[in-house]
Design an enzyme around this catalytic site. Structure first.
Site, PDB file in Angstrom:
ATOM      1  N   TRP A 113      77.881  37.551   8.629  1.00 13.28           N
ATOM      2  CA  TRP A 113      79.033  38.351   8.190  1.00 13.28           C
ATOM      3  C   TRP A 113      78.617  39.576   7.368  1.00 13.28           C
ATOM      4  O   TRP A 113      79.453  40.433   7.076  1.00 13.28           O
ATOM      5  CB  TRP A 113      79.976  37.501   7.343  1.00 13.28           C
ATOM      6  CG  TRP A 113      80.661  36.384   8.075  1.00 13.28           C
ATOM      7  CD1 TRP A 113      80.477  36.017   9.388  1.00 13.28           C
ATOM      8  CD2 TRP A 113      81.638  35.490   7.544  1.00 13.28           C
ATOM      9  NE1 TRP A 113      81.282  34.956   9.693  1.00 13.28           N
ATOM     10  CE2 TRP A 113      82.005  34.598   8.582  1.00 13.28           C
ATOM     11  CE3 TRP A 113      82.242  35.342   6.292  1.00 13.28           C
ATOM     12  CZ2 TRP A 113      82.953  33.596   8.391  1.00 13.28           C
ATOM     13  CZ3 TRP A 113      83.179  34.342   6.110  1.00 13.28           C
ATOM     14  CH2 TRP A 113      83.538  33.480   7.154  1.00 13.28           C
ATOM     15  N   LYS A 114      77.377  39.642   6.946  1.00 10.87           N
ATOM     16  CA  LYS A 114      76.931  40.731   6.062  1.00 10.87           C
ATOM     17  C   LYS A 114      77.875  40.786   4.846  1.00 10.87           C
ATOM     18  O   LYS A 114      78.329  39.756   4.388  1.00 10.87           O
ATOM     19  CB  LYS A 114      76.834  42.042   6.836  1.00 10.87           C
ATOM     20  CG  LYS A 114      75.988  41.870   8.118  1.00 10.87           C
ATOM     21  CD  LYS A 114      75.644  43.142   8.803  1.00 10.87           C
ATOM     22  CE  LYS A 114      74.807  42.815  10.045  1.00 10.87           C
ATOM     23  NZ  LYS A 114      74.311  43.979  10.734  1.00 10.87           N
ATOM     24  N   GLY A 174      74.592  47.311  15.066  1.00  3.33           N
ATOM     25  CA  GLY A 174      75.812  48.027  14.674  1.00  3.33           C
ATOM     26  C   GLY A 174      76.011  49.343  15.406  1.00  3.33           C
ATOM     27  O   GLY A 174      76.871  50.141  15.034  1.00  3.33           O
ATOM     28  N   GLY A 211      76.460  40.227  14.439  1.00  4.86           N
ATOM     29  CA  GLY A 211      77.033  40.882  13.259  1.00  4.86           C
ATOM     30  C   GLY A 211      78.510  41.157  13.470  1.00  4.86           C
ATOM     31  O   GLY A 211      79.365  40.290  13.288  1.00  4.86           O
ATOM     32  N   GLY A 212      78.824  42.374  13.889  1.00  6.63           N
ATOM     33  CA  GLY A 212      80.214  42.825  14.005  1.00  6.63           C
ATOM     34  C   GLY A 212      81.127  41.872  14.760  1.00  6.63           C
ATOM     35  O   GLY A 212      82.246  41.589  14.312  1.00  6.63           O
TER      36      GLY A 212
HETATM   37  P1  13P Z   1      75.669  43.788  15.139  1.00  7.83           P
HETATM   38  O1  13P Z   1      75.969  42.596  16.017  1.00  7.83           O
HETATM   39  O2  13P Z   1      76.858  44.294  14.415  1.00  7.83           O
HETATM   40  O3  13P Z   1      74.919  44.841  15.888  1.00  7.83           O
HETATM   41  O4  13P Z   1      74.677  43.251  13.999  1.00  7.83           O
HETATM   42  C1  13P Z   1      73.555  42.532  14.346  1.00  7.83           C
HETATM   43  C2  13P Z   1      72.937  41.978  13.107  1.00  7.83           C
HETATM   44  O5  13P Z   1      72.388  42.701  12.311  1.00  7.83           O
HETATM   45  C3  13P Z   1      73.046  40.534  12.885  1.00  7.83           C
HETATM   46  O6  13P Z   1      72.227  40.115  11.855  1.00  7.83           O
END
Ligand code: 13P
Length: 254
Positions: free
Chosen positions: A10-11, A176, A237-238
């Protein structure tokens, strides 16, 4: 058979309330819609780990993780979080060396090696991230960069310790950006990483390690990525911030 693992990083997103809602939805949707073999790991910000872990306790497919940890056991390190604290909150995985940690917090391979040790010592599973920048790929130096990240961060471990690792290949240019690595590009690097492990340890160990791909994974590219022989899951991530998109990625893994 290698373990298949889909993890949602989720960052720095979601309040506690939002996060709990998201996890409930994911848990229910997986129960209703998924009969495949993948384990699913929810990796929220530290402050949500305890609540998330409690919420997923009854769903054996789900586990939780942390996005980072301290390399110290305890003590006067204001603002840091130890692996024992993470463990006591119910998490079983810890991401180490995400490119955002490397880039914004100057975490080096040597520094990350200590964090890997701390995670393993606590009996948790590190998800060790590696990946090249666009400049490195364009300069054709990505194999060397990856070899350095893997060898300096991990090759001090014994074979016995190494068994308890997960590796995530996340090309920085794909994170991202909506620009995912092609399946062929990702497969090439995953096989390369497995080759490094085989050369340092042995082929049996190399074949047992789960290697995830990360970088703009979405439901519509996941099926193809997961069809590659050395891609054992994803670090998302997203698309992990919404239940529908995340569960659809999980469902792409048979
Ligand atoms: P995204 O899926 O948003 O590109 O991010 C990947 C990521 O950094 C997962 O740790």
């Amino acid at each position: 058979m290698r373990k298949k693992i889909i993890a949602g990083n989720w960052k720095m997103n979601k309040t506690l309330e939002e996060g709990m809602g998201l996890v409930s939805e994911i848990s229910n949707m997986l129960k209703d819609e998924y009969t495949g073999s993948a384990s699913v790991v929810i990796i929220p910000p530290f402050v949500h780990i305890n609540a998330v872990s409690k919420l997923i306790a009854e769903n054996s497919r789900l586990a939780s993780g942390a996005q980072n940890c301290s390399n110290h056991k305890s003590g006067a390190y204001t603002g840091e979080i130890s692996t024992e604290m993470i463990k006591s909150c119910g998490a079983t995985f810890v991401i180490i060396g995400h490119s955002e940690r490397r880039q914004y917090f100057n975490e080096t391979n040597d520094w990350l090696a200590k964090k890997v040790d701390a995670v393993l010592e606590s009996g948790l599973t590190p998800i060790y991230c590696c990946g090249e920048t666009l400049e490195e790929r364009e300069a054709n130096s990505h194999f060397g960069i990856l070899e350095k990240q893997i060898s300096e961060g991990l090759f001090h471990l014994s074979a016995e310790q190494f068994k308890n690792l997960v590796i995530a290949y996340e090309p920085v240019w794909a994170i991202g950006t909506g620009k995912t690595a092609s399946t062929a590009q990702a497969q090439e690097i995953h096989a390369f990483i497995r080759g490094l492990i085989a050369a340092k340890y042995d082929a049996g160990l190399a074949n047992s390690i789960t290697i995830q791909y990360g970088g703009s994974v979405k439901a519509d590219n996941a099926v193809e990525l997961f069809s590659a022989p050395d891609i054992d899951g994803a670090l998302v991530g997203g698309a992990a911030l919404q239940s529908r998109s995340f569960v659809d990625i999980v469902k792409a893994m048979a």
